[in-house]
Scaffold this motif. Structure first.
Motif, short mmCIF file in Angstrom:
data_model
loop_
_atom_site.label_atom_id
_atom_site.label_comp_id
_atom_site.label_asym_id
_atom_site.label_seq_id
_atom_site.Cartn_x
_atom_site.Cartn_y
_atom_site.Cartn_z
N SER A 99 1.21 -0.93 0.14
CA SER A 99 0.35 0.33 0.04
C SER A 99 0.86 1.28 0.32
O SER A 99 2.93 1.15 0.51
CB SER A 99 -0.70 -0.39 0.75
N TRP A 100 0.43 2.44 -0.03
CA TRP A 100 1.12 3.84 0.01
C TRP A 100 1.93 3.61 1.02
O TRP A 100 3.05 4.18 1.47
CB TRP A 100 0.51 4.99 -0.78
N PHE A 101 1.24 3.56 2.71
CA PHE A 101 1.87 4.14 3.37
C PHE A 101 2.53 2.61 3.65
O PHE A 101 3.91 3.01 3.97
CB PHE A 101 0.34 3.11 4.85
N THR A 102 2.55 1.33 3.35
CA THR A 102 3.53 0.62 3.43
C THR A 102 4.65 0.63 2.64
O THR A 102 5.87 -0.03 3.30
CB THR A 102 3.51 -0.86 3.88
N LEU A 103 4.64 0.94 1.62
CA LEU A 103 6.08 1.49 0.29
C LEU A 103 6.80 2.43 0.74
O LEU A 103 7.73 3.30 0.76
CB LEU A 103 5.72 1.46 -0.99
N ILE A 104 5.79 3.81 1.27
CA ILE A 104 6.63 5.33 1.33
C ILE A 104 7.57 4.85 3.43
O ILE A 104 8.86 4.70 3.18
CB ILE A 104 5.10 5.95 2.17
N ILE A 105 6.61 3.97 3.98
CA ILE A 105 7.44 3.59 5.54
C ILE A 105 8.57 2.63 5.57
O ILE A 105 9.76 3.09 5.25
CB ILE A 105 6.30 3.88 6.75
N GLY A 106 8.06 1.85 4.63
CA GLY A 106 9.48 0.77 4.49
C GLY A 106 10.27 0.46 3.26
O GLY A 106 11.64 0.92 3.40
N GLY A 107 9.63 1.63 2.59
CA GLY A 107 11.05 2.08 1.29
C GLY A 107 11.24 3.18 2.09
O GLY A 107 12.95 3.72 1.75
N GLY A 108 11.21 4.18 2.37
CA GLY A 108 12.35 5.47 3.39
C GLY A 108 13.15 4.68 4.14
O GLY A 108 14.22 4.70 4.33
N VAL A 109 12.67 3.69 5.61
CA VAL A 109 13.18 2.91 6.17
C VAL A 109 14.44 2.47 5.25
O VAL A 109 15.63 1.79 5.69
CB VAL A 109 12.49 2.38 7.08
N THR A 110 14.36 1.76 4.07
CA THR A 110 15.94 0.61 2.85
C THR A 110 16.40 1.43 2.55
O THR A 110 17.33 1.59 2.74
CB THR A 110 14.41 -0.24 1.86
#
Length: 191
Positions: A99-110
């Motif tokens: 989802s946008w939420f998981t991609l932004i948070i997870g992608g940001g951390v990655t």
């Protein structure tokens, strides 16, 4: 760094039959040799060459799929039918896979871990003449990485379009998704 040696050693073993330990030692010695002789410039040139190979491989997958299916729109249609193109999922549930939420948070951390504190990346920053040049290199990396991410995502859809009807679970070759590795270890042909 062990996986950096192990992954190509697996490929060499599969393609040439070379013993895994010999392949690991060979790859390690070659990389050590060219890094010692050429320094950081050799490492950066190898990174550029590797990036070009990655783009070539990804685009060859897409081109082969377009030739096979007839058009990009046909690949997209197959992906839509398989519910693989849900681009507007704004579900804040952290257990939802993409989802946008998981991609932004997870992608940001990655990406922070890759571009802010990764030892090899910081080493690359330190090889340029000043902070401004390092920042330029990082900003230049953004559109290139975006292009690679979008093209690898589409190559995944292209691969999906080829194997959409090859589900071993639906074909009753297996009873559980955990059995795929068991199926592969028995060398059964399902496609």
């Amino acid at each position: 760094m062990g996986i950096v040696l192990y992954a190509p050693a697996l490929a060499l073993e599969a393609l040439t039959g070379i013993n895994q330990v010999t392949a690991i030692l060979s790859v390690g010695l070659v990389c050590t040799f060219y890094s010692t002789i050429g320094g950081m410039k050799a490492v950066l040139m190898t990174d550029v060459f590797q990036s070009l190979l990655m783009f070539a491989a990804v685009f060859s997958v897409i081109i082969c799929a377009v030739v096979d299916k007839g058009s990009l729109s046909e690949i997209w249609r197959i992906a839509e039918e398989g519910h693989r193109t849900d681009l507007l999922n704004f579900d804040p549930d952290p257990t939802v896979r993409h989802s946008w939420f998981t991609l932004i948070i997870g992608g940001g951390v990655t990406f922070l871990s890759l571009y802010a504190v990764n030892q090899t990346q910081v080493q690359r920053y330190l090889t340029v003449k000043d902070l401004k040049t390092a920042q330029k290199a990082l900003w230049l990396n953004w559109p290139i990485l975006t292009a690679l991410s979008l093209s690898t995502s589409f190559s995944g859809l292209a691969i999906y379009s080829r194997y959409v009807k090859c589900d071993p679970y639906d074909a009753k070759y297996i009873n559980s998704f955990d059995q795929v590795s068991q199926l592969l270890s028995n060398n059964q042909t399902i496609f």
